[in-house]
Design an enzyme around this catalytic site. Structure first.
Site, PDB file in Angstrom:
ATOM      1  N   CYS A   1      31.091  27.468  39.009  1.00  0.00           N
ATOM      2  CA  CYS A   1      31.245  26.761  40.275  1.00  0.00           C
ATOM      3  C   CYS A   1      30.581  27.579  41.373  1.00  0.00           C
ATOM      4  O   CYS A   1      31.049  28.682  41.696  1.00  0.00           O
ATOM      5  CB  CYS A   1      32.714  26.529  40.613  1.00  0.00           C
ATOM      6  SG  CYS A   1      32.905  25.636  42.181  1.00  0.00           S
TER       7      CYS A   1
ATOM      8  N   GLN B   1      31.381  31.294  40.955  1.00  0.00           N
ATOM      9  CA  GLN B   1      30.193  32.059  41.335  1.00  0.00           C
ATOM     10  C   GLN B   1      29.910  31.873  42.826  1.00  0.00           C
ATOM     11  O   GLN B   1      28.948  31.218  43.239  1.00  0.00           O
ATOM     12  CB  GLN B   1      28.996  31.652  40.471  1.00  0.00           C
ATOM     13  CG  GLN B   1      29.086  32.146  39.042  1.00  0.00           C
ATOM     14  CD  GLN B   1      29.122  33.664  38.954  1.00  0.00           C
ATOM     15  OE1 GLN B   1      28.287  34.343  39.532  1.00  0.00           O
ATOM     16  NE2 GLN B   1      30.112  34.199  38.240  1.00  0.00           N
TER      17      GLN B   1
ATOM     18  N   ASP C   1      33.455  37.408  35.090  1.00  0.00           N
ATOM     19  CA  ASP C   1      33.529  38.725  35.736  1.00  0.00           C
ATOM     20  C   ASP C   1      34.962  39.246  35.693  1.00  0.00           C
ATOM     21  O   ASP C   1      35.888  38.609  36.207  1.00  0.00           O
ATOM     22  CB  ASP C   1      33.041  38.620  37.190  1.00  0.00           C
ATOM     23  CG  ASP C   1      31.622  38.073  37.271  1.00  0.00           C
ATOM     24  OD1 ASP C   1      30.784  38.493  36.450  1.00  0.00           O
ATOM     25  OD2 ASP C   1      31.363  37.228  38.147  1.00  0.00           O
TER      26      ASP C   1
ATOM     27  N   ASP D   1      31.573  43.722  38.981  1.00  0.00           N
ATOM     28  CA  ASP D   1      30.865  44.640  39.867  1.00  0.00           C
ATOM     29  C   ASP D   1      30.389  43.947  41.142  1.00  0.00           C
ATOM     30  O   ASP D   1      29.422  44.391  41.776  1.00  0.00           O
ATOM     31  CB  ASP D   1      29.671  45.267  39.127  1.00  0.00           C
ATOM     32  CG  ASP D   1      30.119  46.254  38.052  1.00  0.00           C
ATOM     33  OD1 ASP D   1      31.214  46.818  38.194  1.00  0.00           O
ATOM     34  OD2 ASP D   1      29.390  46.431  37.067  1.00  0.00           O
ATOM     35  N   HIS D   2      31.068  42.856  41.510  1.00  0.00           N
ATOM     36  CA  HIS D   2      30.833  42.162  42.779  1.00  0.00           C
ATOM     37  C   HIS D   2      29.473  41.464  42.808  1.00  0.00           C
ATOM     38  O   HIS D   2      28.437  42.102  42.968  1.00  0.00           O
ATOM     39  CB  HIS D   2      30.974  43.110  43.975  1.00  0.00           C
ATOM     40  CG  HIS D   2      32.271  43.852  44.004  1.00  0.00           C
ATOM     41  ND1 HIS D   2      33.483  43.227  44.224  1.00  0.00           N
ATOM     42  CD2 HIS D   2      32.554  45.167  43.800  1.00  0.00           C
ATOM     43  CE1 HIS D   2      34.454  44.130  44.173  1.00  0.00           C
ATOM     44  NE2 HIS D   2      33.925  45.307  43.919  1.00  0.00           N
TER      45      HIS D   2
ATOM     46  N   ASP E   1      37.346  33.681  31.627  1.00  0.00           N
ATOM     47  CA  ASP E   1      36.701  34.000  32.888  1.00  0.00           C
ATOM     48  C   ASP E   1      35.557  34.963  32.570  1.00  0.00           C
ATOM     49  O   ASP E   1      35.559  35.629  31.527  1.00  0.00           O
ATOM     50  CB  ASP E   1      37.716  34.646  33.829  1.00  0.00           C
ATOM     51  CG  ASP E   1      37.105  35.031  35.160  1.00  0.00           C
ATOM     52  OD1 ASP E   1      36.309  34.243  35.703  1.00  0.00           O
ATOM     53  OD2 ASP E   1      37.399  36.142  35.643  1.00  0.00           O
TER      54      ASP E   1
END
Length: 405
Positions: free
Chosen positions: A325, A288, A246, A253-254, A244
């Site tokens: 995605c 994403q 993030d 960090d969003h 993965d």
């Protein structure tokens, strides 16, 4: 020149291949069929997955076959990659063929013998060649077919031993080099890399070696060519590490959509490089939703992944392939509003990668920080472990070792 700046891979395809008889009368050895594809496809694929985007094919014998191959290859290359062909007008030796292509050569480049495959992490060779030319060496029982190498403790090649003069286990030239264009220019039009250039570099104290024990095959004799039909597909089928993004490769960090917002996880490059060195494919599979929710576009995701790949390559690490995605059922952009089979916890990204790469599913592993990551792995039949942060290399090292046992 930094290792990450070397993007050109030059492949020698001009040999006549006399040991293979009728097989090579109208076909260069590297273009012979191996398990349904030209042998050189293996080298091209290995180059592309390690970030070599400028391919230069050096042709001589049956050059029209090479030109046809290059034309077909252009249709298959990923975005940003290119292939060029240089045809020597007459047999000029390995060095002469490279020198003849001088106008097409980068200042520093990776050179491969087109009829051998040495399966090790080629970026290690680039790192060794930071300040001078370098070659790959492999330990084997003494063999009359190859010159052997004597290497000092600092990796410097001190002597090239003629064929048949060494006994016991020896280091042989593995057919992969990082060379400087300037070193070729002082030779006459016809010369040999092995018997002319390399001894000169040794005499100057300027040749380094990287010794590795990876798989090696030379298809230039009938027995090895026959072996290649089953051995190469088997060798290319290997475990994969699915990461993965993030929360694993970088901090979550969003909606990270640009390099200025990305913070690498500690040990990320070291973890990827270790997997590379162990012969494990490394893939990124990332949801994403920032695209679906209007925070950034797909072009931003792709640009960020290119930037991440370049940053990792500076550390001698390579991601083999990326999947993302951009869809989400609660998208603000209607074009991305769907329950998509690629969005984790669905396994679509993993399944697509395994459809395009020869993955050993049984020994593969996904690392994620969310339950959806683990669920996607389970749906794809892949083992998975949760990562809660910290140093990714320290966390992954025991898992990677277990994957290759």
């Amino acid at each position: 020149m930094a290792a990450a700046d070397i993007r050109q891979c030059v492949i020698l395809l001009g040999g006549l291949g006399t040991r293979l008889g009728a097989l090579t009368r109208a076909m260069p050895k590297p273009l012979l069929d191996v398990a349904g594809k030209p042998f050189v496809d293996v080298l091209v694929g290995e180059a592309l997955r390690r970030g070599f985007t400028n391919l230069l094919l050096l042709a001589g014998h049956a050059a029209d076959v090479v030109q046809d191959y290059a034309q077909d290859l252009r249709a298959r290359l990923p975005a940003g990659a290119r292939v060029t062909v240089s045809v020597e007008p007459e047999p000029m030796g390995t060095g002469g063929g490279v020198r003849f292509a001088g106008d097409l050569l980068a200042d520093r480049f990776l050179l491969l013998n087109g009829d051998t495959w040495f399966d090790f992490h080629w970026l290690d060779l680039l790192a060794a060649a930071a300040h001078c030319p370098a070659l790959a060496a492999r330990p084997v029982p003494a063999a009359d077919r190859y010159e052997t190498l004597e290497i000092a403790g600092d990796g410097r090649v001190t002597r090239i031993v003629p064929r048949g003069e060494a006994a016991g286990e020896v280091l042989i030239n593995g057919g992969a080099y990082v060379l400087d264009k300037a070193d070729l220019m002082g030779f006459p039009p016809k010369f040999s890399i092995e018997t002319d250039l390399l001894p000169q570099l040794v005499q100057q104290g300027r040749l380094r070696a990287v010794a590795r024990t990876g798989y090696f095959i030379d298809i230039g004799v009938p027995d090895s060519y026959a072996e290649a039909q089953t051995a190469i597909p088997r060798q290319r089928t290997r475990p994969a590490l699915f990461l993965d993004r993030d929360g694993v490769l970088n901090h979550d960090d969003h909606y990270v959509g640009s390099p200025d917002r990305l913070r690498w996880m500690d040990g990320a490059a070291d973890a990827v490089r270790l997997a590379n060195q162990l012969g494990i494919y490394v893939f990124v599979v990332t949801n994403q939703a920032g695209v679906a929710k209007g925070h950034y576009g797909e072009a931003d995701v792709q640009a960020l992944h290119q930037w991440m790949a370049a940053q990792l390559r500076q550390e001698g690490a390579a991601i083999d392939d990326w999947r993302y995605c951009p869809f989400h059922p609660d998208a603000t952009n209607p074009a991305y509003a769907s329950v998509h089979p690629w969005r984790k916890p669905a396994p679509g990204m993993l399944n697509d990668l395994m459809a395009h790469w020869p993955v050993n599913r049984e020994h593969s592993l996904l690392v994620g920080d969310q339950p959806t990551d683990l669920a996607a792995a389970a749906a794809a039949g892949i083992a998975a472990v949760p990562f809660a942060g910290g140093n990714l290399h320290h966390f992954l090292a025991p898992y990677l070792a277990a994957m290759t046992r």
